[in-house]
Scaffold this active site. Structure first.
Site, mmCIF file in Angstrom:
data_model
loop_
_atom_site.group_PDB
_atom_site.id
_atom_site.type_symbol
_atom_site.label_atom_id
_atom_site.label_comp_id
_atom_site.label_asym_id
_atom_site.label_seq_id
_atom_site.Cartn_x
_atom_site.Cartn_y
_atom_site.Cartn_z
ATOM 1 C CD GLU A 1 38.039 41.563 32.849
ATOM 2 O OE1 GLU A 1 38.940 40.754 32.524
ATOM 3 O OE2 GLU A 1 38.145 42.339 33.814
ATOM 4 N NE ARG B 1 29.041 39.760 37.135
ATOM 5 C CZ ARG B 1 30.332 40.041 36.944
ATOM 6 N NH1 ARG B 1 31.202 39.063 36.695
ATOM 7 N NH2 ARG B 1 30.764 41.290 37.019
ATOM 8 C CG ASN C 1 34.773 39.207 37.866
ATOM 9 O OD1 ASN C 1 34.051 39.664 36.989
ATOM 10 N ND2 ASN C 1 35.823 39.870 38.335
ATOM 11 C CG ASN D 1 38.655 41.919 38.309
ATOM 12 O OD1 ASN D 1 38.648 41.333 37.240
ATOM 13 N ND2 ASN D 1 37.802 42.895 38.581
ATOM 14 C CG ASP E 1 39.395 44.935 35.745
ATOM 15 O OD1 ASP E 1 39.302 43.704 35.888
ATOM 16 O OD2 ASP E 1 38.469 45.617 35.275
#
Length: 284
Positions: A15, A95, A97, A143, A193
Protein backbone atom coordinates in the site's frame (compact mmCIF):
# COMPACT_ATOMS: atom_id res chain seq x y z
CA UNK A 1 -0.70 -0.82 -22.22
CA UNK A 2 0.64 -3.74 -20.23
CA UNK A 3 1.56 -3.61 -16.54
CA UNK A 4 5.09 -4.86 -15.89
CA UNK A 5 6.51 -5.97 -12.56
CA UNK A 6 8.78 -3.17 -11.36
CA UNK A 7 9.48 -4.49 -7.86
CA UNK A 8 8.94 -8.23 -7.29
CA UNK A 9 7.44 -9.04 -3.91
CA UNK A 10 4.95 -10.99 -1.87
CA UNK A 11 3.46 -8.21 0.26
CA UNK A 12 0.45 -9.23 2.30
CA UNK A 13 -1.07 -5.78 1.79
CA UNK A 14 1.23 -3.58 -0.28
CA UNK A 15 0.00 0.00 0.00
CA UNK A 16 0.78 3.71 0.15
CA UNK A 17 3.24 4.26 -2.72
CA UNK A 18 4.89 7.70 -2.75
CA UNK A 19 7.62 8.83 -5.14
CA UNK A 20 10.50 10.63 -3.44
CA UNK A 21 12.07 12.78 -6.17
CA UNK A 22 14.93 13.87 -3.92
CA UNK A 23 16.37 10.35 -3.90
CA UNK A 24 14.67 8.85 -6.96
CA UNK A 25 13.02 6.11 -4.94
CA UNK A 26 9.53 4.73 -4.34
CA UNK A 27 8.46 4.35 -0.72
CA UNK A 28 5.63 1.93 0.06
CA UNK A 29 4.41 -0.23 2.93
CA UNK A 30 3.13 -3.69 3.78
CA UNK A 31 0.45 -2.85 6.34
CA UNK A 32 0.15 -5.95 8.58
CA UNK A 33 3.86 -6.81 8.32
CA UNK A 34 4.87 -3.33 9.51
CA UNK A 35 7.31 -2.99 6.61
CA UNK A 36 8.42 0.32 5.13
CA UNK A 37 10.02 -0.38 1.75
CA UNK A 38 12.24 1.98 -0.23
CA UNK A 39 12.66 0.66 -3.76
CA UNK A 40 14.77 1.60 -6.74
CA UNK A 41 12.67 0.63 -9.77
CA UNK A 42 15.70 0.96 -12.04
CA UNK A 43 17.41 -1.95 -10.30
CA UNK A 44 14.46 -3.69 -8.61
CA UNK A 45 16.31 -3.47 -5.30
CA UNK A 46 14.49 -2.68 -2.08
CA UNK A 47 15.71 -1.61 1.37
CA UNK A 48 13.24 -2.27 4.18
CA UNK A 49 12.54 -1.15 7.72
CA UNK A 50 10.33 -3.24 10.02
CA UNK A 51 8.16 -1.64 12.68
CA UNK A 52 6.63 -3.53 15.59
CA UNK A 53 3.13 -2.46 14.55
CA UNK A 54 0.80 -2.10 11.60
CA UNK A 55 1.80 0.76 9.31
CA UNK A 56 -0.91 2.12 7.03
CA UNK A 57 1.14 4.74 5.19
CA UNK A 58 4.31 6.82 5.42
CA UNK A 59 5.67 10.05 3.99
CA UNK A 60 9.25 11.33 4.00
CA UNK A 61 10.00 14.11 6.51
CA UNK A 62 11.87 17.29 5.67
CA UNK A 63 14.16 16.59 8.62
CA UNK A 64 14.84 12.99 7.53
CA UNK A 65 13.14 9.67 8.12
CA UNK A 66 9.39 9.24 7.87
CA UNK A 67 6.10 10.16 9.43
CA UNK A 68 4.04 7.00 9.78
CA UNK A 69 0.35 6.22 10.30
CA UNK A 70 0.49 3.26 12.71
CA UNK A 71 -1.82 1.15 14.85
CA UNK A 72 -1.45 3.58 17.76
CA UNK A 73 -1.53 6.86 15.85
CA UNK A 74 1.15 9.03 14.29
CA UNK A 75 4.83 8.16 14.72
CA UNK A 76 8.25 9.43 13.70
CA UNK A 77 10.48 6.78 12.14
CA UNK A 78 14.22 7.23 11.81
CA UNK A 79 16.32 6.09 8.89
CA UNK A 80 17.49 3.22 11.11
CA UNK A 81 13.94 2.03 11.77
CA UNK A 82 13.66 3.49 15.27
CA UNK A 83 10.08 4.55 15.98
CA UNK A 84 8.69 7.13 18.39
CA UNK A 85 4.92 7.43 18.65
CA UNK A 86 4.40 11.18 18.78
CA UNK A 87 0.61 11.25 18.73
CA UNK A 88 -1.13 8.20 20.24
CA UNK A 89 -4.91 8.33 20.26
CA UNK A 90 -6.28 5.03 18.94
CA UNK A 91 -7.52 2.09 21.07
CA UNK A 92 -6.30 -1.45 20.43
CA UNK A 93 -9.41 -2.16 18.35
CA UNK A 94 -8.43 0.45 15.72
CA UNK A 95 -5.51 1.31 13.44
CA UNK A 96 -4.46 3.93 10.95
CA UNK A 97 -4.85 3.28 7.24
CA UNK A 98 -3.94 5.19 4.08
CA UNK A 99 -2.32 8.62 4.30
CA UNK A 100 -0.70 11.39 2.26
CA UNK A 101 0.86 14.83 2.69
CA UNK A 102 -0.82 17.92 1.32
CA UNK A 103 1.18 20.70 -0.33
CA UNK A 104 1.48 22.56 2.97
CA UNK A 105 3.36 19.64 4.50
CA UNK A 106 0.51 18.33 6.67
CA UNK A 107 -0.08 14.57 6.85
CA UNK A 108 -3.66 13.35 6.35
CA UNK A 109 -4.60 9.76 7.20
CA UNK A 110 -7.67 7.67 7.85
CA UNK A 111 -8.37 5.39 10.79
CA UNK A 112 -10.54 2.29 10.91
CA UNK A 113 -11.48 -0.50 13.28
CA UNK A 114 -9.69 -3.81 12.90
CA UNK A 115 -12.98 -5.38 11.74
CA UNK A 116 -13.96 -2.37 9.58
CA UNK A 117 -17.12 -1.35 11.45
CA UNK A 118 -19.20 1.09 9.49
CA UNK A 119 -19.37 4.55 11.01
CA UNK A 120 -16.30 4.03 13.21
CA UNK A 121 -13.67 5.24 10.76
CA UNK A 122 -12.36 8.81 10.66
CA UNK A 123 -10.07 11.14 8.73
CA UNK A 124 -7.31 12.90 10.69
CA UNK A 125 -4.84 15.64 9.84
CA UNK A 126 -1.43 15.87 11.52
CA UNK A 127 0.07 19.33 11.69
CA UNK A 128 3.82 20.06 11.50
CA UNK A 129 3.86 20.65 15.28
CA UNK A 130 2.56 17.06 15.77
CA UNK A 131 -0.89 18.10 16.96
CA UNK A 132 -3.76 16.42 15.14
CA UNK A 133 -7.51 16.64 14.83
CA UNK A 134 -10.39 14.74 13.29
CA UNK A 135 -11.49 16.31 10.01
CA UNK A 136 -14.30 13.86 9.21
CA UNK A 137 -15.91 10.96 11.06
CA UNK A 138 -18.66 8.42 10.38
CA UNK A 139 -16.62 6.52 7.79
CA UNK A 140 -16.01 2.78 7.41
CA UNK A 141 -12.67 2.25 5.67
CA UNK A 142 -11.17 5.60 4.62
CA UNK A 143 -8.67 4.92 1.89
CA UNK A 144 -7.21 6.66 -1.17
CA UNK A 145 -6.88 10.41 -0.78
CA UNK A 146 -5.42 13.27 -2.81
CA UNK A 147 -5.99 16.84 -3.94
CA UNK A 148 -6.77 18.55 -7.23
CA UNK A 149 -3.89 20.37 -8.95
CA UNK A 150 -5.10 23.74 -7.62
CA UNK A 151 -5.47 22.34 -4.10
CA UNK A 152 -9.10 23.42 -3.85
CA UNK A 153 -10.73 19.97 -4.08
CA UNK A 154 -9.98 17.02 -1.81
CA UNK A 155 -10.78 13.43 -2.76
CA UNK A 156 -11.34 10.49 -0.42
CA UNK A 157 -12.41 6.89 -1.03
CA UNK A 158 -14.54 5.10 1.56
CA UNK A 159 -13.90 1.57 0.38
CA UNK A 160 -16.70 -0.39 2.06
CA UNK A 161 -19.25 2.19 0.98
CA UNK A 162 -17.93 1.92 -2.58
CA UNK A 163 -17.75 5.70 -2.80
CA UNK A 164 -15.19 8.20 -3.99
CA UNK A 165 -16.10 11.56 -2.50
CA UNK A 166 -15.06 15.09 -3.35
CA UNK A 167 -14.91 18.03 -0.94
CA UNK A 168 -14.19 21.71 -1.15
CA UNK A 169 -11.06 22.41 0.86
CA UNK A 170 -9.37 25.44 2.36
CA UNK A 171 -5.62 24.92 1.91
CA UNK A 172 -4.75 27.45 4.60
CA UNK A 173 -6.87 25.96 7.38
CA UNK A 174 -6.95 22.25 6.45
CA UNK A 175 -10.73 22.30 6.40
CA UNK A 176 -13.09 20.38 4.11
CA UNK A 177 -16.74 21.04 3.29
CA UNK A 178 -19.53 20.36 0.78
CA UNK A 179 -19.12 16.61 0.61
CA UNK A 180 -20.50 15.00 -2.55
CA UNK A 181 -20.17 11.59 -4.17
CA UNK A 182 -17.99 11.84 -7.26
CA UNK A 183 -18.19 8.20 -8.30
CA UNK A 184 -19.36 4.79 -7.09
CA UNK A 185 -17.82 1.36 -7.63
CA UNK A 186 -20.51 -1.37 -7.50
CA UNK A 187 -19.67 -3.90 -4.78
CA UNK A 188 -19.92 -6.78 -7.24
CA UNK A 189 -17.02 -5.31 -9.23
CA UNK A 190 -14.63 -4.49 -6.36
CA UNK A 191 -13.94 -1.61 -3.97
CA UNK A 192 -12.21 1.75 -4.51
CA UNK A 193 -8.87 1.64 -2.73
CA UNK A 194 -5.80 3.88 -3.06
CA UNK A 195 -5.82 6.69 -5.61
CA UNK A 196 -3.73 9.47 -7.10
CA UNK A 197 -4.56 12.62 -9.07
CA UNK A 198 -2.68 13.48 -12.27
CA UNK A 199 -1.63 16.91 -13.53
CA UNK A 200 -4.86 17.22 -15.53
CA UNK A 201 -6.93 16.71 -12.39
CA UNK A 202 -8.10 13.19 -13.22
CA UNK A 203 -8.21 10.45 -10.59
CA UNK A 204 -6.52 7.07 -10.98
CA UNK A 205 -8.12 4.56 -8.62
CA UNK A 206 -7.03 1.02 -7.75
CA UNK A 207 -10.07 -1.27 -7.54
CA UNK A 208 -9.44 -3.87 -4.84
CA UNK A 209 -10.99 -7.19 -5.84
CA UNK A 210 -11.67 -5.80 -9.29
CA UNK A 211 -8.41 -6.55 -11.11
CA UNK A 212 -8.23 -3.08 -12.61
CA UNK A 213 -7.45 0.60 -12.36
CA UNK A 214 -9.99 3.22 -13.37
CA UNK A 215 -9.43 6.79 -14.49
CA UNK A 216 -12.14 9.25 -13.47
CA UNK A 217 -12.55 12.87 -14.56
CA UNK A 218 -12.97 15.71 -12.03
CA UNK A 219 -16.67 15.61 -12.97
CA UNK A 220 -16.96 11.92 -12.10
CA UNK A 221 -17.00 10.50 -15.63
CA UNK A 222 -15.30 7.15 -16.22
CA UNK A 223 -12.55 7.86 -18.75
CA UNK A 224 -11.02 4.41 -18.98
CA UNK A 225 -9.97 1.18 -17.30
CA UNK A 226 -6.68 -0.71 -17.21
CA UNK A 227 -6.77 -4.46 -16.46
CA UNK A 228 -4.27 -5.62 -13.87
CA UNK A 229 -2.73 -9.11 -13.61
CA UNK A 230 -3.63 -9.34 -9.92
CA UNK A 231 -6.97 -9.58 -8.13
CA UNK A 232 -6.22 -6.93 -5.50
CA UNK A 233 -4.46 -3.84 -6.84
CA UNK A 234 -4.33 -1.59 -3.80
CA UNK A 235 -2.96 1.86 -4.62
CA UNK A 236 -1.03 3.87 -7.19
CA UNK A 237 1.33 6.81 -7.55
CA UNK A 238 3.15 8.53 -10.39
CA UNK A 239 6.93 8.40 -10.29
CA UNK A 240 10.10 8.42 -12.32
CA UNK A 241 12.18 11.49 -13.29
CA UNK A 242 9.29 12.89 -15.36
CA UNK A 243 6.48 11.59 -13.12
CA UNK A 244 5.12 9.70 -16.13
CA UNK A 245 5.28 6.14 -14.76
CA UNK A 246 2.31 4.89 -12.78
CA UNK A 247 3.37 2.52 -10.00
CA UNK A 248 0.71 0.18 -8.62
CA UNK A 249 0.94 -1.78 -5.35
CA UNK A 250 -0.92 -5.04 -4.77
CA UNK A 251 -1.87 -7.54 -2.07
CA UNK A 252 -1.98 -11.28 -1.40
CA UNK A 253 -4.17 -11.08 1.71
CA UNK A 254 -7.02 -13.60 1.81
CA UNK A 255 -6.10 -15.29 -1.47
CA UNK A 256 -4.97 -18.86 -2.09
CA UNK A 257 -2.07 -18.25 -4.46
CA UNK A 258 0.85 -20.15 -5.88
CA UNK A 259 4.36 -19.01 -5.01
CA UNK A 260 4.90 -17.65 -8.50
CA UNK A 261 1.74 -15.54 -8.53
CA UNK A 262 2.78 -11.85 -8.90
CA UNK A 263 0.32 -10.57 -6.27
CA UNK A 264 2.17 -8.55 -3.65
CA UNK A 265 4.52 -7.01 -6.23
CA UNK A 266 4.66 -3.41 -7.42
CA UNK A 267 3.77 -2.92 -11.08
CA UNK A 268 4.69 -0.14 -13.49
CA UNK A 269 2.65 1.35 -16.31
CA UNK A 270 4.87 3.43 -18.57
CA UNK A 271 2.45 4.53 -21.30
CA UNK A 272 -0.60 6.00 -19.58
CA UNK A 273 -0.38 9.38 -21.42
CA UNK A 274 -0.51 11.27 -18.14
CA UNK A 275 1.90 12.72 -15.63
CA UNK A 276 1.57 13.10 -11.90
CA UNK A 277 2.25 15.89 -9.43
CA UNK A 278 5.25 16.05 -7.10
CA UNK A 279 4.78 14.67 -3.60
CA UNK A 280 5.40 16.85 -0.54
CA UNK A 281 7.47 15.98 2.53
CA UNK A 282 5.97 16.20 6.00
CA UNK A 283 6.98 19.55 7.50
CA UNK A 284 7.29 18.26 11.07
Amino acid sequence: MRPEIAIPGKATVGEGPVWDAAVGRLHWVDIPAGHIHTSNPATGRTASLTLSTHVGAVAPRRTGGFVAATAAGFAAVGADGSMTVRRAFLPDSERMNDGKCDRQGRFWAGSTTMDFQRGKGALHVLMPDWTSRVVLDGLALPNGLDWSPDGRTFYLADSLAGEICAFDTDPENAGISRRRILSRIPAATGMPDGLTVDAEGCLWVAVWGGERLVRISPDGDLLGEIPMPVHQPSSCAFGGPRLDILYVTSAREGLDLSDDDPAGSVFALAQVSAVGMPSTRFAG
